[in-house]
Design an enzyme around this catalytic site. Sequence first.
Site, PDB file in Angstrom:
ATOM      1  N   LYS A  72      -9.269 -14.022  37.111  1.00 48.42           N
ATOM      2  CA  LYS A  72      -8.501 -15.340  36.961  1.00 48.42           C
ATOM      3  C   LYS A  72      -9.408 -16.165  37.213  1.00 48.42           C
ATOM      4  CE  LYS A  72      -5.051 -13.332  39.704  1.00 48.42           C
ATOM      5  NZ  LYS A  72      -5.479 -12.023  39.375  1.00 48.42           N
ATOM      6  N   HIS A 105      -5.190 -19.025  36.990  1.00 44.38           N
ATOM      7  CA  HIS A 105      -4.641 -18.472  38.253  1.00 44.38           C
ATOM      8  C   HIS A 105      -3.366 -19.311  38.566  1.00 44.38           C
ATOM      9  CE1 HIS A 105      -5.666 -15.921  41.876  1.00 44.38           C
ATOM     10  NE2 HIS A 105      -4.435 -16.230  41.940  1.00 44.38           N
TER      11      HIS A 105
END
Length: 300
Positions: A72, A105
């Site tokens: 991420k 993220h």
Amino acid sequence: MNITLNNGVEMPALGFGVFQTPPEQTVASVAEALTVGYRLIDTAAAYGNEHEVGEAIRRSDLDRDEVFIETKLWISDYGYDEALHAFDKSAGKLGVDQIDLLLLHQPLPTAFEMTIGAYKALETLLADGRVRAIGVSNMMPDVLARLLEQTGVVPSVNQVECHPYFSQPNVQQTDSEHGILTQAWSPIGGITSYYGGEGAKTTFDEPVITGIADEHGKTPAQVMLRWHMQEGRSAIPKSVKPTRIAENFDVFDFELTADQLAHIDALDTGVRRGPDPAGLTLESHSLDIPEARRGDTPRE
């Protein structure tokens, strides 16, 4: 057990996470997970252990295409050009040319134009074959709607806090409507131990779950992971203890009944234990994500 994503890519349903795993413990824990049988490893630029995840995979006897790598990008690297460079940093640390699944993220709603720029960079990486699938994390339905309006590729995955005490049925429903796989972080409610407060009940002590575990001769963690599997979610439990790593993978030899699934569903409190995605800003949560180390090279 694999799940086919909305772009046709197959991904293991059960993965191994390394959130809060110190770099010095990451190589050993990932190596143990790969030995046990995990083939999906989830990490993130913000975890600070991508290099060690890559090192464990390089040391294994597994071919690169046998391990599904998910990572991420952090909000500090949002924006189109910035996200393209962030991919290079992550790929370099992981030691790969191609990342299997790359997520944003956090949604960063206070600077959403940067989120859109970063996601468009993911779309470019997907079109160029440098990633096999793209997605998001911690994205609530209202923010997801904004993303879908301004981009061209529907995310394959939305990774969110999801455990029996906070299962986010509205998020799951929205994801399902768009063909997005819901992936659970803290899938067995470890976060209920960290942030529940002194004396707070945790998922591991929940009578409904312990009772079902006793009926099947399994542990509460195994019951919760089986709950995710049977309801069609992906889950990424984490541990650094070999016995727990093995225990969490041993969930494919029993089946919960419809009533048992419903009883676990009914445990949802609607109370988030992790951070509210709407509250993360560059001012409060910016991180300096370092470059790949000199000598980090793609694995043949």
